[in-house]
Scaffold this motif. Structure first.
Motif, short mmCIF file in Angstrom:
data_model
loop_
_atom_site.label_atom_id
_atom_site.label_comp_id
_atom_site.label_asym_id
_atom_site.label_seq_id
_atom_site.Cartn_x
_atom_site.Cartn_y
_atom_site.Cartn_z
N SER A 242 9.69 1.36 -28.17
CA SER A 242 10.43 0.41 -29.00
C SER A 242 10.55 0.82 -30.45
O SER A 242 11.04 0.05 -31.26
CB SER A 242 9.77 -0.97 -28.90
OG SER A 242 8.49 -0.91 -29.45
N THR A 243 10.09 2.00 -30.79
CA THR A 243 10.19 2.39 -32.19
C THR A 243 10.75 3.80 -32.29
O THR A 243 10.57 4.61 -31.38
CB THR A 243 8.82 2.33 -32.89
OG1 THR A 243 9.04 2.36 -34.29
CG2 THR A 243 7.94 3.47 -32.51
N SER A 244 11.44 4.05 -33.38
CA SER A 244 11.93 5.40 -33.59
C SER A 244 11.22 6.05 -34.77
O SER A 244 11.40 7.23 -35.02
CB SER A 244 13.44 5.38 -33.83
OG SER A 244 13.73 4.42 -34.80
N SER A 245 10.41 5.29 -35.47
CA SER A 245 9.76 5.82 -36.67
C SER A 245 8.62 6.76 -36.31
O SER A 245 7.62 6.35 -35.72
CB SER A 245 9.23 4.66 -37.52
OG SER A 245 8.35 5.14 -38.49
#
Lengths: 215, 275
Positions: B134-137
């Motif tokens: 759920s994250t791209s960071s």
């Protein structure tokens, strides 16, 4: 249905803390039903039926997926603390707490609908839902504490197990809620189950917000 | 399949503290095969490694599957190699400080602590997996992983500290052990009358049954030196074995060129998160 809600809220009958059989199915059904009712009300902003249905699905999803993600850690932490014999009771406690939260949310649904009827401010709607979620979470804590009281008096280390569960659960739930947006649905935006750009990170977004605010 | 179940049962017993009971520790016994501990460490580390390497797979591109596989291998390797490098010095340090554990039992104890550490890490795997989905960071994933490694490392340390305390605790009130302890105290007293400096004496009971009187202080001293040595080597080992997550925009490499240090990189990630 109502007898089940009564039992859950008062921890009696099938939902008694020391009941010989854990009512897994009933707890999950209450969780799903309560979550769906509130979600449907929450998504009814701007009287959009599809958004209402989507949000109804999302609230139980939020609770169940968060629990599933945190469960392995809960199991290992309880084992490490030497509380493995009580694991079923502890898990019954956290599940009952979430069912209670869902029921509490459902009971707050009329307030949400009333607020939507009386004001069309989107920011206010989002804020109100946030506050109501917080209230319901605190109500769920009542059931959690009730289940944990005999466990803690048996072994004080249960306090650690509970704290770890609550911390990790909140950490995951915040991100999952962020991913599952939109719950309320902005009137100017299309109705959709997932927002295309939603796959970002809640914590990074909040940090950036603060960072930009102070610099 | 059968052996896997046996292995998991062993891990379960270890987590429940069945291998580090006071009665056993007093007699300097840790009854779990080294092979099971190593296998458990590899398995549990690989589980977390898969979740950790998922980031590269979702990012796609060349060598993303290779990254997943190498990360799954690297996580257990990180811990086991660190122990391989530090074990001789850890053993010498503890033996000097008066530990009653012989080398194989010391190894079992340390491997046990690593297995506990890796079990907790593996249990946090789904959380890492969820955030990866759920994250791209990239910076967030680095900070999250460091956080989870730290937390599970600390829990492993608590396990180790408890076991060491048990090892140096006064003997339980059981007949033979009490008798030994009494003679020990007498011997100690006599010694102190002669020369307060000398601690060891050939006339004492066999070393495996020796219970030092200032046990808690010794336990703490051993614990502290072990932690410092292991943590420093471990951090650097982690740095050598990079990449674990696989930074976006960088091609897959088995190992990266040697440069800078763990602490500098972590600080940079923290800064990136806020800007």
């Amino acid at each position: 249905m109502f007898r089940n809600v009564e039992g859950l809220l008062r921890s009696t009958g099938r939902y008694a803390i020391a009941a010989p059989r854990v009512p897994w199915t009933h707890l999950l059904l209450l969780l799903a039903a309560g979550g769906f009712l509130y979600g449907a009300a929450m998504g009814f902003y701007g009287a959009r039926a599809l958004q209402s249905f989507y949000s109804g699905l999302k609230v139980p999803l939020l609770l169940i997926v968060t629990s599933a993600v945190c469960l392995p850690n809960f199991f290992v932490v309880n084992t490490l603390l030497g509380l493995r014999e009580d694991f079923a009771s502890a898990f019954r406690g956290v599940l009952a707490a979430q069912a209670t939260m869902a029921v509490a949310l459902a009971s707050l649904a009329p307030i949400t609908l009333w607020a939507y009827a009386s004001s069309s401010d989107h920011d206010l709607a989002v804020l109100l839902n946030g506050v109501l979620f917080l209230v319901a979470a605190l109500v769920g804590q009542v059931t959690l504490s009730r289940h944990y009281r005999p466990l803690i008096s048996r072994d004080p280390r249960h306090r650690v197990g509970k704290a770890v569960w609550v911390t990790l659960y909140m950490f995951v739930a915040v991100q999952l809620a962020w991913v599952l947006r939109p719950f309320v649905g902005h009137p100017s935006m299309q109705v959709e189950f997932f927002r295309e750009d939603a796959w970002s990170n809640a914590y990074v977004a909040v940090f950036r917000h603060f960072w930009n605010f102070f610099t | 399949m059968q052996s896997l179940r046996k292995l998991l049962a062993d891990v379960d017993q270890l987590l429940r503290g069945r291998f580090t009971r006071r009665e056993d520790l007093i007699e300097a016994r840790i009854q779990i095969p080294i092979r099971s501990l190593v296998l458990a460490g590899i398995l549990l580390g690989a589980v977390y490694g898969v979740f950790m390497g998922l980031y590269a797979v979702l990012r796609g591109g060349d060598g993303s599957t290779a990254q997943l596989l190498t990360t799954a291998a690297k996580v257990p390797l990180l811990f086991l190699l660190t122990l391989a490098v530090t074990f001789p010095s850890l053993y010498v340090l503890s033996a000097l400080a008066g530990s009653r554990l012989l080398a194989p039992d010391t190894l079992r104890l340390l491997l046990g602590a690593l297995a506990v550490n890796l079990a907790l890490l593996a249990s946090l795997g789904p959380v890492t997996g969820f955030f990866t989905l759920s994250t791209s960071s990239y910076a967030f994933m680095v900070v999250l992983n460091v956080l989870f490694f730290t937390v599970s490392g600390l829990v492993g340390l608590v396990f180790l500290g408890r076991a060491l305390e048990g090892l140096f605790a006064p003997a339980a009130p059981r007949e033979p052990v009490v008798a030994i302890e009494e003679t020990l105290e007498q011997a100690d007293d006599e010694e102190h009358a002669d020369d307060p400096e000398t601690e060891t004496d050939a006339a004492q009971p066999p070393p495996t049954l020796r219970v030092p009187r200032n046990g808690q202080r010794l336990a703490r001293r051993i614990f502290f030196t072990w932690t410092v040595v292991f943590a420093i080597v471990g951090a650097q080992m982690g740095w050598i074995l990079r990449p674990f997550i696989g930074a976006p925009g960088q091609p897959f490499q088995l190992f990266r060129a040697r440069e800078s240090s763990f602490f500098e990189s972590f600080f940079k990630s923290l800064v990136n998160l806020f800007s």
